[in-house]
Structure formats: structure tokens, C-alpha cells
Scaffold this motif. Sequence first.
Motif, PDB file in Angstrom:
ATOM      1  N   ARG A   1      40.811  39.064  47.784  1.00  0.00           N
ATOM      2  CA  ARG A   1      41.767  38.283  48.572  1.00  0.00           C
ATOM      3  C   ARG A   1      41.134  36.976  49.024  1.00  0.00           C
ATOM      4  NH1 ARG A   1      46.978  38.151  48.606  1.00  0.00           N
ATOM      5  NH2 ARG A   1      47.018  40.439  48.681  1.00  0.00           N
ATOM      6  N   GLN A   2      39.871  37.021  49.415  1.00  0.00           N
ATOM      7  CA  GLN A   2      39.191  35.802  49.843  1.00  0.00           C
ATOM      8  C   GLN A   2      39.098  34.792  48.711  1.00  0.00           C
ATOM      9  OE1 GLN A   2      35.550  36.181  52.164  1.00  0.00           O
ATOM     10  NE2 GLN A   2      35.967  38.375  52.494  1.00  0.00           N
ATOM     11  N   VAL A   3      38.718  35.279  47.529  1.00  0.00           N
ATOM     12  CA  VAL A   3      38.570  34.365  46.392  1.00  0.00           C
ATOM     13  C   VAL A   3      39.931  33.842  45.943  1.00  0.00           C
ATOM     14  CG1 VAL A   3      37.799  34.188  43.999  1.00  0.00           C
ATOM     15  CG2 VAL A   3      36.427  35.455  45.644  1.00  0.00           C
ATOM     16  N   LEU A   4      40.955  34.709  45.959  1.00  0.00           N
ATOM     17  CA  LEU A   4      42.291  34.283  45.538  1.00  0.00           C
ATOM     18  C   LEU A   4      42.809  33.146  46.428  1.00  0.00           C
ATOM     19  CD1 LEU A   4      44.645  35.132  43.550  1.00  0.00           C
ATOM     20  CD2 LEU A   4      45.631  36.288  45.532  1.00  0.00           C
ATOM     21  N   GLU A   5      42.517  33.231  47.716  1.00  0.00           N
ATOM     22  CA  GLU A   5      43.001  32.216  48.645  1.00  0.00           C
ATOM     23  C   GLU A   5      42.142  30.961  48.671  1.00  0.00           C
ATOM     24  OE1 GLU A   5      43.199  34.316  52.307  1.00  0.00           O
ATOM     25  OE2 GLU A   5      45.079  35.369  51.812  1.00  0.00           O
ATOM     26  N   SER A   6      41.057  30.951  47.890  1.00  0.00           N
ATOM     27  CA  SER A   6      40.146  29.797  47.891  1.00  0.00           C
ATOM     28  C   SER A   6      40.566  28.704  46.916  1.00  0.00           C
ATOM     29  CB  SER A   6      38.716  30.259  47.562  1.00  0.00           C
ATOM     30  OG  SER A   6      38.628  30.665  46.206  1.00  0.00           O
TER      31      SER A   6
ATOM     32  N   LYS B   1      42.258  43.266  37.532  1.00  0.00           N
ATOM     33  CA  LYS B   1      42.735  44.639  37.539  1.00  0.00           C
ATOM     34  C   LYS B   1      44.047  44.778  38.308  1.00  0.00           C
ATOM     35  CE  LYS B   1      41.169  49.345  38.578  1.00  0.00           C
ATOM     36  NZ  LYS B   1      40.037  50.174  39.087  1.00  0.00           N
ATOM     37  N   LYS B   2      44.191  44.015  39.378  1.00  0.00           N
ATOM     38  CA  LYS B   2      45.409  44.078  40.187  1.00  0.00           C
ATOM     39  C   LYS B   2      46.526  43.190  39.648  1.00  0.00           C
ATOM     40  CE  LYS B   2      43.066  45.342  44.499  1.00  0.00           C
ATOM     41  NZ  LYS B   2      42.793  44.981  45.915  1.00  0.00           N
ATOM     42  N   GLY B   3      46.225  42.453  38.568  1.00  0.00           N
ATOM     43  CA  GLY B   3      47.248  41.593  37.973  1.00  0.00           C
ATOM     44  C   GLY B   3      47.531  40.336  38.755  1.00  0.00           C
ATOM     45  N   TRP B   4      46.589  39.887  39.564  1.00  0.00           N
ATOM     46  CA  TRP B   4      46.792  38.695  40.373  1.00  0.00           C
ATOM     47  C   TRP B   4      46.547  37.415  39.592  1.00  0.00           C
ATOM     48  CZ3 TRP B   4      43.913  40.068  45.608  1.00  0.00           C
ATOM     49  CH2 TRP B   4      44.570  41.149  46.210  1.00  0.00           C
ATOM     50  N   ILE B   5      45.711  37.484  38.560  1.00  0.00           N
ATOM     51  CA  ILE B   5      45.362  36.279  37.796  1.00  0.00           C
ATOM     52  C   ILE B   5      45.432  36.566  36.308  1.00  0.00           C
ATOM     53  CG2 ILE B   5      43.845  35.330  39.604  1.00  0.00           C
ATOM     54  CD1 ILE B   5      41.455  36.376  37.925  1.00  0.00           C
ATOM     55  N   ALA B   6      45.528  35.496  35.546  1.00  0.00           N
ATOM     56  CA  ALA B   6      45.413  35.556  34.089  1.00  0.00           C
ATOM     57  C   ALA B   6      44.409  34.486  33.679  1.00  0.00           C
ATOM     58  CB  ALA B   6      46.765  35.303  33.433  1.00  0.00           C
TER      59      ALA B   6
ATOM     60  N   GLU C   1      44.575  31.320  36.226  1.00  0.00           N
ATOM     61  CA  GLU C   1      45.892  30.977  36.756  1.00  0.00           C
ATOM     62  C   GLU C   1      46.462  32.155  37.536  1.00  0.00           C
ATOM     63  OE1 GLU C   1      50.298  29.609  35.079  1.00  0.00           O
ATOM     64  OE2 GLU C   1      48.607  29.903  33.706  1.00  0.00           O
ATOM     65  N   LYS C   2      47.008  31.876  38.722  1.00  0.00           N
ATOM     66  CA  LYS C   2      47.637  32.922  39.516  1.00  0.00           C
ATOM     67  C   LYS C   2      48.931  33.378  38.847  1.00  0.00           C
ATOM     68  CE  LYS C   2      45.842  31.457  44.028  1.00  0.00           C
ATOM     69  NZ  LYS C   2      46.191  31.018  45.408  1.00  0.00           N
ATOM     70  N   THR C   3      49.201  34.676  38.922  1.00  0.00           N
ATOM     71  CA  THR C   3      50.393  35.221  38.284  1.00  0.00           C
ATOM     72  C   THR C   3      51.590  35.265  39.222  1.00  0.00           C
ATOM     73  OG1 THR C   3      49.827  37.483  38.898  1.00  0.00           O
ATOM     74  CG2 THR C   3      48.971  36.672  36.797  1.00  0.00           C
ATOM     75  N   GLY C   4      51.338  35.104  40.504  1.00  0.00           N
ATOM     76  CA  GLY C   4      52.432  35.167  41.465  1.00  0.00           C
ATOM     77  C   GLY C   4      52.636  36.554  42.051  1.00  0.00           C
ATOM     78  N   THR C   5      51.962  37.545  41.482  1.00  0.00           N
ATOM     79  CA  THR C   5      52.068  38.920  41.988  1.00  0.00           C
ATOM     80  C   THR C   5      50.821  39.211  42.811  1.00  0.00           C
ATOM     81  OG1 THR C   5      53.235  39.500  39.961  1.00  0.00           O
ATOM     82  CG2 THR C   5      52.447  41.315  41.329  1.00  0.00           C
ATOM     83  N   THR C   6      50.906  38.896  44.093  1.00  0.00           N
ATOM     84  CA  THR C   6      49.700  39.025  44.929  1.00  0.00           C
ATOM     85  C   THR C   6      49.963  39.798  46.212  1.00  0.00           C
ATOM     86  OG1 THR C   6      50.180  36.904  45.989  1.00  0.00           O
ATOM     87  CG2 THR C   6      48.756  36.866  44.044  1.00  0.00           C
ATOM     88  N   ALA C   7      50.959  40.657  46.196  1.00  0.00           N
ATOM     89  CA  ALA C   7      51.265  41.430  47.401  1.00  0.00           C
ATOM     90  C   ALA C   7      50.127  42.404  47.707  1.00  0.00           C
ATOM     91  CB  ALA C   7      52.569  42.200  47.202  1.00  0.00           C
ATOM     92  N   PRO C   8      49.835  42.641  48.995  1.00  0.00           N
ATOM     93  CA  PRO C   8      48.769  43.590  49.350  1.00  0.00           C
ATOM     94  C   PRO C   8      49.075  44.989  48.826  1.00  0.00           C
ATOM     95  CG  PRO C   8      49.399  42.266  51.244  1.00  0.00           C
ATOM     96  CD  PRO C   8      50.427  42.008  50.181  1.00  0.00           C
TER      97      PRO C   8
END
Length: 481
Positions: free
Chosen positions: A76-81, A106-111, A118-125
Motif C-alpha cells: 500500500r505504501q509503494v502503491l501510493e508513492s 499478486k493482488k492485481g493492483w498493477i500490471a 501501471e495501476k489497474t484501478g483495482t486497489t480496494a483493501p
Amino acid sequence: MELTLNEKRLLVALEATGSVDAAVLAEKMDARREAVVQYANLAGERGLVDVDKHVSRRYVPTEEGRAYMEKGLPERQVLESFEETISMRDLQRHPLAKIAIGWMRKKGWIAIRDGVVEKTGTTAPGPDEAAFARLSGSGAIEDGVGVGDLVKRGLAIEEETVAYTVSITPRGRELLEAGLDLREEVETLTREQILSGEWKDLPLRRYDVTKLPRRAYPGKTHPYQRIIDEMRRTLFDMGFEEMAGGIVQSSFWNFDALFQPQDHPAREMQDTFFLGERWPLPAGYECVRDMHEHGGETSSTGWGGTWSAAKAEQCVLRTHTTSLSIQHLAANPEPPVRAFCIGRVYRREAVDPTHLAEFEQLEGIVMDEGVNFRHLLGFLKEFYAKMGFEKVRFRPGYFPYTEPSVEPEVYVDGLGWVELGGAGIFREEVTAPFGIEHQVLAWGLGISRVAMLRLGLRDLRQLYRSDVEWVRETPTYGGRR
């Protein structure tokens, strides 16, 4: 009914409350909580109290988990950076990138495409973040969805708490009402009390001689190490001295000095761990070279071809301790020589219940005037007998550096005949280059196989596991079976 003083004090402490936590009882009785539980269990066996055990579990953060509490999980920290996209090179500069990138994928947050993240847009906790948020807020949480993921990641650990509630029974109340003698019990009589007869009126402490004592687990040597130490003592008793050497050896000493051809399959990568280091050849290596190429000054014809000094210089993790035997003989070419080595060797093996990539080997050599093949068999029979194997037999074998060669076998009830190593007389091609003029008896033994037979194991890996329970339960033999 004969009760101990501590059982009586326990019943008195329960008289007013009837049922209470063991920790509270410990304060009343001015005793340790563990001791109170022991008194309660004794009284429980007599039907005077009931002891209820309550086990509760909770999860608390580890040191790594506490480091992430304020800002959240690494991914989460890296995604928000970063914004929507970032180059992989720039993303890897983040201090948590090594941990986070894999979890974000693994969580499908990036491609990741062509080096761009690139963020995938699926970043719900997810459940793990929700559990981590609860953990961060309270410092400890009960079991729940997502907690197991935190434990697997090493961010939380389980803490178990055991509590005991002690309740007095109707039978215990009957004893209280009848009255209890709370005088201090006498555990040890003095000489004066015995001579005067005073002991007859003393409240003597009762002992139940049918009760087994608490099991004690004193420190002891690992069962495998005991067998190794036993072998070492046995060889010392037989008049041997111990030799030693490094686990890194040059191919010259590991293979060439033992007349093993440079194109032998054992030198290939599937059997040997080769290293990047190279060691210079020893003085007089030319005699070994000549022996390989044309047999030197002996009647042997050698292996033919051209011997490569570069191959001989390459270092390996020793594949056998025989490399130490030939070095010892090269340094001591005159009889008598009687030496052994117990050391670890390394081979590229597929790990399974009967094979490991590293294991211990016992090496022995005898060089003296007039020794022959019969002496070799005698040494081996004597050694195996001292190790507890009464039935020993030998069958012909082949090894590149001994002739004649045998494979000793011992008889084990339930298994039959089991092969335990190899032995033979060093070939002239091995001894002649070093000026050794007398016959050398040599043998090698896989210690782990002996240990498996002695300890009744089916899996060789058990010898190397940190299994405290197995170490405790394995009997300490006085040496041999």
C-alpha cells in the motif's frame, strides 16, 4: 483421607469463594500460580476440587509488523508513492520495492509492460489490510479473516494464554466442615526427634511412592554426534591417529592424485560442486601427470591422452575424504601409518529419505610392512564388531583407486544384508608418484547409514533436523547396542 498441607491450604482458600481463578488463589496462598495448579490437580484426583482449563489465543504484531503500523502494509505504501504509471527502474528505488512489487502483482493492483508499471484501478483493501488495520488500532486482535495471511507473512504471531479456574466440590466442603489440621508438616526428621520419640506426635508429610516423578530433560549430546564420537573413540582404541583437512580441495587431490581419469563421469557437474577458485599444483605433480598419460615408471599404461593441468587446478567441494588420505600419505611416505578422518563431503544428489547433498564419511588408511588384503578384512570386521554389527561379509567391488576392492556388508535383523561402504588396497598408480613403496589398506564408510541402522530411522534427514522432542526421546546408549 491423608492430604498434604498444600491441599489443605487450598481448600481453606476456596472456602469463602467456592470457585476462583488460579492466579487469585496464588495471591491468597502466597505461592506461584504454577504451584497452585499442581496442588489443585492433586486435590482434583481425590475429588475435592474441579480444575477447568481455559485456553485463549490472540495475535500481536512482530517487530516487522510494528514498523508498518503507521503507514500501512508495504504494498500500500509503494502503491501510493506514484501516480498512474512509473518505470520499473524508478519504482525499484523505493526502499520497500523488493517486498511490495510481488504483493501488488499478486493482488492485481498493477500490471507491468515493457518496463513500465501501471495501476489497474483495482486497489480496494483486502482482508489482510483490514486485519492489519485492526491490529494497528488495538495492538492485539482475536482470530479472524485475514489474520492468517499476516501470520504467514511474519507480520503477526500467535500468543496463547492458559488460565485455570479451581472450584471446590461437595466432598471438599465436607472435609472443611470436619476440620483440617493446618500444622506445618515435617519433611525430614532429625536425630534428636528419632531418639526422643518426638517423631510419633509430629505431623509427618505423606509421600505416595506409586507416583511417578516429573520427567526431567537434562542436556545431552545429539544421537548422531554420539555415534560419531563413538566411532572416533573406537578408532583411537585401535591405534589410529586422526587427520583433518579443508572441505575445499583442488581437483588434483580430489581426483588426479587418486588416479581418477580427467574424463571420469564423477567429475561432471551432476556429481560434483565445482568452485570458481583455482589452486596451484604441488611440487612434483609431474609424477601424477606421467602416471595418467603413460603409467610413469610402473608397469601400468596409464589412461593415455593428454593430462590437463588446468583441470587439476580447479577447486571443488570435496566429494570424499580420500583426498585427505592421499595428502597424509604424501606427507608421510614411510611406514607405519595408521590414520582416520571423519568429515563432511558434498555431492550433487537429489535430496530424499536416503540421499543428501552433504553427509559425513569415515576414511581409514593403514600402511606398514607386510600388510595385505587379509589384514584389511580383519580391520573392517573388528571395527564393525565394535560398532555392534556381529555378522559381516564382503563382496567384490570396483573403485578407481583400489585393487582389489570390496564392499563390506553387515546383517541387520528385519533388513537382511546392508552395504556400508567400500574398501581395498591402493593401486600402484596411486602410491608410486609419491614414493610410497608399501601397500596401503584403505576404506570409506558412510556414517549416516550406520546411524540410521543404529537409531532405527527411515529418513536420513532426521539426523540433521532440530527436533528437540526426538533428541529427548532417543535413549542414550552406553556406546553400542
